[in-house]
Structures are given as C-alpha cells and as structure tokens.
Design a protein around this motif. Structure first.
Motif, mmCIF file in Angstrom:
data_model
loop_
_atom_site.group_PDB
_atom_site.id
_atom_site.type_symbol
_atom_site.label_atom_id
_atom_site.label_comp_id
_atom_site.label_asym_id
_atom_site.label_seq_id
_atom_site.Cartn_x
_atom_site.Cartn_y
_atom_site.Cartn_z
ATOM 1 N N MET A 1 7.920 74.047 -72.091
ATOM 2 C CA MET A 1 9.222 73.096 -71.929
ATOM 3 C C MET A 1 10.281 73.891 -71.617
ATOM 4 S SD MET A 1 10.937 70.125 -73.941
ATOM 5 C CE MET A 1 12.333 70.713 -74.627
ATOM 6 N N GLN A 2 10.979 73.687 -70.403
ATOM 7 C CA GLN A 2 12.173 74.584 -70.054
ATOM 8 C C GLN A 2 13.191 74.178 -70.629
ATOM 9 O OE1 GLN A 2 12.941 74.298 -65.926
ATOM 10 N NE2 GLN A 2 14.453 75.956 -65.776
ATOM 11 N N ASN A 3 14.315 75.036 -71.186
ATOM 12 C CA ASN A 3 15.463 74.563 -71.909
ATOM 13 C C ASN A 3 16.534 74.232 -70.914
ATOM 14 O OD1 ASN A 3 17.947 75.022 -73.323
ATOM 15 N ND2 ASN A 3 16.738 76.178 -74.879
ATOM 16 N N PRO A 4 17.203 73.271 -71.022
ATOM 17 C CA PRO A 4 18.110 72.657 -70.241
ATOM 18 C C PRO A 4 19.545 73.631 -70.403
ATOM 19 C CG PRO A 4 17.886 71.103 -71.991
ATOM 20 C CD PRO A 4 16.618 72.104 -71.997
ATOM 21 N N SER A 5 19.584 74.147 -71.461
ATOM 22 C CA SER A 5 20.775 74.937 -71.580
ATOM 23 C C SER A 5 20.809 76.320 -70.889
ATOM 24 C CB SER A 5 21.209 75.336 -73.177
ATOM 25 O OG SER A 5 21.385 74.132 -73.818
ATOM 26 N N VAL A 6 19.417 76.788 -70.752
ATOM 27 C CA VAL A 6 19.416 77.979 -69.994
ATOM 28 C C VAL A 6 19.613 77.575 -68.397
ATOM 29 C CG1 VAL A 6 17.806 79.877 -69.339
ATOM 30 C CG2 VAL A 6 18.177 79.132 -71.553
ATOM 31 N N LEU A 7 18.955 76.607 -68.090
ATOM 32 C CA LEU A 7 18.902 76.000 -66.740
ATOM 33 C C LEU A 7 20.314 75.949 -66.078
ATOM 34 C CD1 LEU A 7 17.503 75.329 -63.966
ATOM 35 C CD2 LEU A 7 17.258 72.673 -64.884
ATOM 36 N N TRP A 8 21.156 75.256 -66.890
ATOM 37 C CA TRP A 8 22.257 74.638 -66.733
ATOM 38 C C TRP A 8 23.413 76.051 -66.578
ATOM 39 C CZ3 TRP A 8 23.929 71.262 -63.800
ATOM 40 C CH2 TRP A 8 23.110 70.084 -63.838
ATOM 41 N N GLY A 9 23.089 76.936 -67.621
ATOM 42 C CA GLY A 9 23.790 78.160 -67.961
ATOM 43 C C GLY A 9 23.828 78.885 -66.411
ATOM 44 N N HIS A 50 31.641 79.909 -70.052
ATOM 45 C CA HIS A 50 30.911 78.856 -70.473
ATOM 46 C C HIS A 50 29.535 78.642 -69.771
ATOM 47 C CE1 HIS A 50 34.760 78.423 -72.398
ATOM 48 N NE2 HIS A 50 34.062 77.748 -73.327
ATOM 49 N N ALA A 51 29.444 79.552 -68.960
ATOM 50 C CA ALA A 51 28.024 79.464 -68.153
ATOM 51 C C ALA A 51 27.240 80.574 -69.169
ATOM 52 C CB ALA A 51 27.999 80.041 -66.895
ATOM 53 N N LEU A 52 27.834 81.598 -69.565
ATOM 54 C CA LEU A 52 27.184 82.285 -70.613
ATOM 55 C C LEU A 52 27.045 81.728 -71.933
ATOM 56 C CD1 LEU A 52 29.252 85.614 -69.679
ATOM 57 C CD2 LEU A 52 26.765 84.988 -69.073
ATOM 58 N N ALA A 53 27.912 80.664 -72.356
ATOM 59 C CA ALA A 53 27.917 79.931 -73.517
ATOM 60 C C ALA A 53 26.643 79.339 -73.630
ATOM 61 C CB ALA A 53 29.305 79.232 -73.903
ATOM 62 N N GLY A 58 21.115 77.931 -75.040
ATOM 63 C CA GLY A 58 19.591 77.964 -75.102
ATOM 64 C C GLY A 58 18.715 78.735 -75.968
ATOM 65 N N LEU A 59 19.439 80.088 -76.126
ATOM 66 C CA LEU A 59 18.897 80.930 -77.192
ATOM 67 C C LEU A 59 18.680 80.264 -78.671
ATOM 68 C CD1 LEU A 59 20.067 84.493 -75.743
ATOM 69 C CD2 LEU A 59 17.818 83.524 -75.555
ATOM 70 N N VAL A 60 19.785 79.829 -78.945
ATOM 71 C CA VAL A 60 20.108 79.143 -80.390
ATOM 72 C C VAL A 60 18.904 78.158 -80.137
ATOM 73 C CG1 VAL A 60 21.398 77.808 -81.739
ATOM 74 C CG2 VAL A 60 22.318 79.969 -80.764
ATOM 75 N N ALA A 61 18.918 77.156 -79.503
ATOM 76 C CA ALA A 61 17.928 75.938 -79.426
ATOM 77 C C ALA A 61 16.691 76.485 -79.265
ATOM 78 C CB ALA A 61 18.345 75.273 -78.128
ATOM 79 N N CYS A 73 29.033 69.370 -74.524
ATOM 80 C CA CYS A 73 30.366 69.811 -74.632
ATOM 81 C C CYS A 73 30.729 70.723 -73.567
ATOM 82 C CB CYS A 73 30.804 69.996 -75.859
ATOM 83 S SG CYS A 73 30.904 68.566 -76.947
ATOM 84 N N PHE A 74 29.847 71.686 -73.549
ATOM 85 C CA PHE A 74 30.078 73.052 -72.677
ATOM 86 C C PHE A 74 29.939 72.624 -70.890
ATOM 87 C CE2 PHE A 74 28.553 76.195 -75.983
ATOM 88 C CZ PHE A 74 29.976 76.278 -76.384
ATOM 89 N N LEU A 75 29.000 71.614 -70.614
ATOM 90 C CA LEU A 75 28.885 71.079 -69.500
ATOM 91 C C LEU A 75 30.177 70.299 -68.915
ATOM 92 C CD1 LEU A 75 24.979 70.312 -69.077
ATOM 93 C CD2 LEU A 75 26.262 72.018 -67.712
#
Length: 122
Positions: A1-9, A50-53, A58-61, A73-75
């Motif tokens: 499953m692709q992590n949406p945080s990484v994609l959005w980042g 916040h792209a880096l955040a 994503g890594l934390v998730a 919140c970041f998005l």
C-alpha cells in the motif's frame, strides 16, 4: 500500500521548487515590490519545509501506523498558509492575510500530531 504522506510530500516538494523557480525567474516584475517578494519567499519556504514534514510523517506512519491527522493538517495548513501568501504576492486582496494564520495554526497542529504519532502505544 502506498503511503499518502510520502506521495503528497513528493507532490508538494515538486510544487514548492517549481513555484520558487517561477517566482525567481518568471515573476520578476510582479514581485519587484519588496513586500510581495517577501510574501512569495515565505510561502515557498513554508511550502517546502512542510513537504519534507509530510515525508517524515510517511516514515512515522510506516513504523507506527499513525500520522493521518498530521498529514491532513500539513496538507491543509500548507494550502492555506502558502496559498494565501502566493495569492497576495500575485495581487490578490490583502484580506487574505487574515486567513493566513489559520494555515499556520494547522501547521503547528500537524507538528503536535506528528510528535504524538511517535509515542509508544500503551
């Protein structure tokens, strides 16, 4: 499953670099006024940070299974904070500056939620 945080980042990071370059090379006349150039630079700085955040989220998730609230919140915070500054720099109404702090508040909330996502489960 692709992590949406990484994609959005990755998407936000790409856009931040593109908008930074566009501001430096394509909007020289529009941003010639000091205040407008400062707004643009601040928008790009927070946008990229916040792209880096989001990438960190994503890594934390991946390790904890948590972080969706921080991602949201970041998005949204980046869209509101940087978006209002970009708009004002391009000549948008100055009342948008009254909305900018809402984006900043969401960014702060994202950092809190990211920190909470790293807590050990009890």
């Amino acid at each position: 499953m692709q992590n949406p945080s990484v994609l959005w980042g990755a998407v936000l990071g790409f856009l931040a670099v593109a908008l930074g370059a566009f501001g430096a090379h394509g909007l020289e006349e529009v941003l010639a006024e000091g205040e407008r150039a400062e707004w643009w630079a601040t928008a790009v700085q927070y946008h990229l940070a916040h792209a880096l955040a989001l990438l960190m989220t994503g890594l934390v998730a991946e390790h904890t299974g948590r972080g969706r609230g921080a991602m949201r919140c970041f998005l949204l915070g980046t869209a509101i904070f940087s978006g209002t500054l970009y708009a004002m720099a391009l000549g948008g109404p100055r009342w948008l500056g009254a909305i900018t702090p809402l984006g900043g508040t969401l960014l702060l909330a994202g950092w809190v939620l990211l920190g909470l996502a790293t807590r050990p489960r009890s």
